[in-house]
Design a protein around this motif. Sequence first.
Motif, PDB file in Angstrom:
ATOM      1  N   ALA A 192       0.824  -1.209   0.000  1.00  0.00           N
ATOM      2  CA  ALA A 192       0.000   0.000   0.000  1.00  0.00           C
ATOM      3  C   ALA A 192       0.856   1.256   0.000  1.00  0.00           C
ATOM      4  O   ALA A 192       0.412   2.320  -0.456  1.00  0.00           O
ATOM      5  N   LEU A 193       2.075   1.151   0.509  1.00  0.00           N
ATOM      6  CA  LEU A 193       2.984   2.302   0.508  1.00  0.00           C
ATOM      7  C   LEU A 193       3.577   2.543  -0.874  1.00  0.00           C
ATOM      8  O   LEU A 193       4.024   3.649  -1.177  1.00  0.00           O
ATOM      9  N   GLU A 194       3.584   1.517  -1.723  1.00  0.00           N
ATOM     10  CA  GLU A 194       4.202   1.617  -3.043  1.00  0.00           C
ATOM     11  C   GLU A 194       3.218   2.039  -4.126  1.00  0.00           C
ATOM     12  O   GLU A 194       3.622   2.591  -5.149  1.00  0.00           O
ATOM     13  N   SER A 195       1.934   1.781  -3.940  1.00  0.00           N
ATOM     14  CA  SER A 195       0.950   2.046  -4.988  1.00  0.00           C
ATOM     15  C   SER A 195      -0.241   2.792  -4.402  1.00  0.00           C
ATOM     16  O   SER A 195      -0.822   2.361  -3.399  1.00  0.00           O
ATOM     17  N   SER A 196      -0.601   3.915  -5.031  1.00  0.00           N
ATOM     18  CA  SER A 196      -1.774   4.660  -4.575  1.00  0.00           C
ATOM     19  C   SER A 196      -3.067   3.949  -4.946  1.00  0.00           C
ATOM     20  O   SER A 196      -4.114   4.205  -4.360  1.00  0.00           O
ATOM     21  N   ARG A 197      -3.001   3.078  -5.943  1.00  0.00           N
ATOM     22  CA  ARG A 197      -4.156   2.270  -6.332  1.00  0.00           C
ATOM     23  C   ARG A 197      -3.781   0.807  -6.183  1.00  0.00           C
ATOM     24  O   ARG A 197      -2.930   0.300  -6.910  1.00  0.00           O
ATOM     25  N   LEU A 198      -4.393   0.149  -5.226  1.00  0.00           N
ATOM     26  CA  LEU A 198      -4.060  -1.234  -4.923  1.00  0.00           C
ATOM     27  C   LEU A 198      -5.328  -2.073  -4.917  1.00  0.00           C
ATOM     28  O   LEU A 198      -6.332  -1.707  -4.293  1.00  0.00           O
ATOM     29  N   LEU A 199      -5.268  -3.198  -5.604  1.00  0.00           N
ATOM     30  CA  LEU A 199      -6.380  -4.146  -5.674  1.00  0.00           C
ATOM     31  C   LEU A 199      -5.880  -5.469  -5.094  1.00  0.00           C
ATOM     32  O   LEU A 199      -4.881  -6.024  -5.573  1.00  0.00           O
ATOM     33  N   VAL A 200      -6.545  -5.944  -4.052  1.00  0.00           N
ATOM     34  CA  VAL A 200      -6.184  -7.211  -3.402  1.00  0.00           C
ATOM     35  C   VAL A 200      -7.398  -8.128  -3.514  1.00  0.00           C
ATOM     36  O   VAL A 200      -8.488  -7.794  -3.036  1.00  0.00           O
ATOM     37  N   LEU A 201      -7.229  -9.249  -4.145  1.00  0.00           N
ATOM     38  CA  LEU A 201      -8.375 -10.134  -4.379  1.00  0.00           C
ATOM     39  C   LEU A 201      -7.913 -11.574  -4.450  1.00  0.00           C
ATOM     40  O   LEU A 201      -6.725 -11.853  -4.607  1.00  0.00           O
ATOM     41  N   GLY A 202      -8.882 -12.484  -4.316  1.00  0.00           N
ATOM     42  CA  GLY A 202      -8.553 -13.895  -4.446  1.00  0.00           C
ATOM     43  C   GLY A 202      -9.370 -14.768  -3.517  1.00  0.00           C
ATOM     44  O   GLY A 202     -10.429 -14.384  -3.016  1.00  0.00           O
ATOM     45  N   TYR A 203      -8.824 -15.963  -3.309  1.00  0.00           N
ATOM     46  CA  TYR A 203      -9.470 -16.989  -2.486  1.00  0.00           C
ATOM     47  C   TYR A 203      -8.801 -16.953  -1.111  1.00  0.00           C
ATOM     48  O   TYR A 203      -7.627 -17.299  -0.974  1.00  0.00           O
ATOM     49  N   PHE A 204      -9.562 -16.538  -0.086  1.00  0.00           N
ATOM     50  CA  PHE A 204      -8.978 -16.344   1.239  1.00  0.00           C
ATOM     51  C   PHE A 204      -9.253 -17.504   2.186  1.00  0.00           C
ATOM     52  O   PHE A 204      -8.667 -17.573   3.269  1.00  0.00           O
ATOM     53  N   ASN A 205     -10.170 -18.405   1.815  1.00  0.00           N
ATOM     54  CA  ASN A 205     -10.399 -19.639   2.559  1.00  0.00           C
ATOM     55  C   ASN A 205     -10.766 -19.400   4.025  1.00  0.00           C
ATOM     56  O   ASN A 205     -10.439 -20.198   4.900  1.00  0.00           O
ATOM     57  N   VAL A 206     -11.409 -18.281   4.294  1.00  0.00           N
ATOM     58  CA  VAL A 206     -11.940 -17.985   5.627  1.00  0.00           C
ATOM     59  C   VAL A 206     -13.379 -17.534   5.428  1.00  0.00           C
ATOM     60  O   VAL A 206     -13.675 -16.790   4.496  1.00  0.00           O
ATOM     61  N   GLY A 227      -6.818   1.628   4.640  1.00  0.00           N
ATOM     62  CA  GLY A 227      -7.562   2.324   3.605  1.00  0.00           C
ATOM     63  C   GLY A 227      -8.084   1.433   2.504  1.00  0.00           C
ATOM     64  O   GLY A 227      -8.378   1.911   1.405  1.00  0.00           O
ATOM     65  N   LEU A 228      -8.241   0.122   2.782  1.00  0.00           N
ATOM     66  CA  LEU A 228      -8.759  -0.806   1.774  1.00  0.00           C
ATOM     67  C   LEU A 228     -10.151  -1.276   2.160  1.00  0.00           C
ATOM     68  O   LEU A 228     -10.376  -1.736   3.283  1.00  0.00           O
ATOM     69  N   SER A 229     -11.073  -1.165   1.219  1.00  0.00           N
ATOM     70  CA  SER A 229     -12.458  -1.556   1.440  1.00  0.00           C
ATOM     71  C   SER A 229     -12.736  -2.894   0.767  1.00  0.00           C
ATOM     72  O   SER A 229     -12.247  -3.157  -0.337  1.00  0.00           O
ATOM     73  N   GLN A 230     -13.552  -3.728   1.423  1.00  0.00           N
ATOM     74  CA  GLN A 230     -13.956  -5.021   0.867  1.00  0.00           C
ATOM     75  C   GLN A 230     -15.308  -4.835   0.191  1.00  0.00           C
ATOM     76  O   GLN A 230     -16.259  -4.363   0.789  1.00  0.00           O
ATOM     77  N   GLU A 231     -15.413  -5.229  -1.103  1.00  0.00           N
ATOM     78  CA  GLU A 231     -16.577  -4.889  -1.903  1.00  0.00           C
ATOM     79  C   GLU A 231     -17.535  -6.043  -2.164  1.00  0.00           C
ATOM     80  O   GLU A 231     -18.676  -5.825  -2.565  1.00  0.00           O
ATOM     81  N   VAL A 246     -12.646  -9.080  -2.609  1.00  0.00           N
ATOM     82  CA  VAL A 246     -12.024  -8.040  -3.421  1.00  0.00           C
ATOM     83  C   VAL A 246     -11.865  -6.794  -2.546  1.00  0.00           C
ATOM     84  O   VAL A 246     -12.858  -6.226  -2.085  1.00  0.00           O
ATOM     85  N   PHE A 247     -10.612  -6.407  -2.307  1.00  0.00           N
ATOM     86  CA  PHE A 247     -10.305  -5.187  -1.567  1.00  0.00           C
ATOM     87  C   PHE A 247      -9.711  -4.167  -2.539  1.00  0.00           C
ATOM     88  O   PHE A 247      -9.001  -4.533  -3.482  1.00  0.00           O
ATOM     89  N   HIS A 248      -9.950  -2.892  -2.276  1.00  0.00           N
ATOM     90  CA  HIS A 248      -9.309  -1.864  -3.087  1.00  0.00           C
ATOM     91  C   HIS A 248      -9.043  -0.635  -2.243  1.00  0.00           C
ATOM     92  O   HIS A 248      -9.761  -0.351  -1.274  1.00  0.00           O
ATOM     93  N   SER A 249      -7.990   0.100  -2.612  1.00  0.00           N
ATOM     94  CA  SER A 249      -7.645   1.323  -1.896  1.00  0.00           C
ATOM     95  C   SER A 249      -8.616   2.427  -2.254  1.00  0.00           C
ATOM     96  O   SER A 249      -9.268   2.403  -3.300  1.00  0.00           O
ATOM     97  N   ASP A 250      -8.696   3.422  -1.389  1.00  0.00           N
ATOM     98  CA  ASP A 250      -9.698   4.476  -1.525  1.00  0.00           C
ATOM     99  C   ASP A 250      -9.356   5.470  -2.626  1.00  0.00           C
ATOM    100  O   ASP A 250     -10.224   5.969  -3.318  1.00  0.00           O
ATOM    101  N   GLN A 251      -8.104   5.796  -2.828  1.00  0.00           N
ATOM    102  CA  GLN A 251      -7.622   6.750  -3.830  1.00  0.00           C
ATOM    103  C   GLN A 251      -8.331   8.097  -3.711  1.00  0.00           C
ATOM    104  O   GLN A 251      -8.842   8.655  -4.688  1.00  0.00           O
ATOM    105  N   GLY A 252      -8.335   8.638  -2.501  1.00  0.00           N
ATOM    106  CA  GLY A 252      -8.856   9.981  -2.295  1.00  0.00           C
ATOM    107  C   GLY A 252     -10.340  10.124  -2.539  1.00  0.00           C
ATOM    108  O   GLY A 252     -10.811  11.205  -2.875  1.00  0.00           O
ATOM    109  N   GLY A 253     -11.084   9.049  -2.378  1.00  0.00           N
ATOM    110  CA  GLY A 253     -12.527   9.125  -2.554  1.00  0.00           C
ATOM    111  C   GLY A 253     -12.995   9.047  -3.989  1.00  0.00           C
ATOM    112  O   GLY A 253     -14.191   9.128  -4.254  1.00  0.00           O
ATOM    113  N   VAL A 254     -12.070   8.882  -4.940  1.00  0.00           N
ATOM    114  CA  VAL A 254     -12.452   8.781  -6.352  1.00  0.00           C
ATOM    115  C   VAL A 254     -12.806   7.329  -6.659  1.00  0.00           C
ATOM    116  O   VAL A 254     -11.954   6.444  -6.547  1.00  0.00           O
TER     117      VAL A 254
END
Length: 311
Positions: A192-206, A227-231, A246-254
């Motif tokens: 999250a420190l390296e990318s202002s737009r981050l998408l984290v997704l996949g099979y979490f098995n929980v 700052g990552l929301s689960q959608e 599917v998680f994604h960063s907020d990117q300033g509310g945009v």
Amino acid sequence: MGRHLLTIGQLFWWWWGIEQISNVGRSVGHYRGREIRNLIAVSPSGCPVSSLTLGSSANCPQSLTLLLCNARLVQNNSENIHDLILDEGADLVCITETWLEEAGGLVWSQLLPSGYSAEEQMRGRGQGGGMAVVYKSNISFTRIPVEVSDHIKCVYLSLGTRDRLGLLLVNQSSHCPTESLTEQTDLVSDLALESSRLLVLGYFNVHFGTNLSGVAQEFIAAMRTMGLSQEVSGPTQIAVHMLDLVFHSDQGGVPWVGTPVAFPLSWTDHHLVKLGLTITSSLCRGEGHIRMIPLGRFLMRFVDSLVFRPT
């Protein structure tokens, strides 16, 4: 001494550029304090671009279709996935549970439609595992290695040439959720420190749901802190479990990630998750910013390009 070589194509570009400036200038007016009739849009190669892009740039929002699919043995479902990619018009397909133990060259040659490529990660020891990202071949990306333990497996891609999008695909087949989710939180914190737009997704098995508790609650809370929301909402598996997220960063509310839609597939017990991404065209190879330059400067460059200087 140089001599001028004027081709029909060059004459056309000269006439076309002046005509577009005249047309757009009459209808649009001004651009950043200059009269638009005195400006022309050029691509990174220096050629004029369509008048539809005048007054804008290559950062005009575009839409990508992304699919998240738990394949459960991809070699048995290669034809189904091939058809799914085409039917859904997918630009990116994140596949978990491929169950491939070695490079699946033959599998991918059967699975991938024309114009698509794949970046894969082999399964480790034990049951399940393996993942891949299928993408349209004109999408530019860099695969970046990440250090993780045996508890989690992931693929991290940095998409685009500018305004990069970080995509972390997770395949959690471990039966040690506490250790794996803690490690995932640490990894996401670094990314999250390296990318202002981050998408984290996949099979979490929980098992995630409306009434979170224990390790699932702690993990969601940690992601929100970063700052990552689960959608994803609702079950993603026929047993009414929500295992694919599917998680994604907020990117300033945009808003740049559409609401995911999950629907069942006949050939796997996991639902397909489909969502749209609003991105910039810099994710595609060979594209760059469109610049507005004074018409006089463009014509000087154009005339200069007609001069042939022998070596």
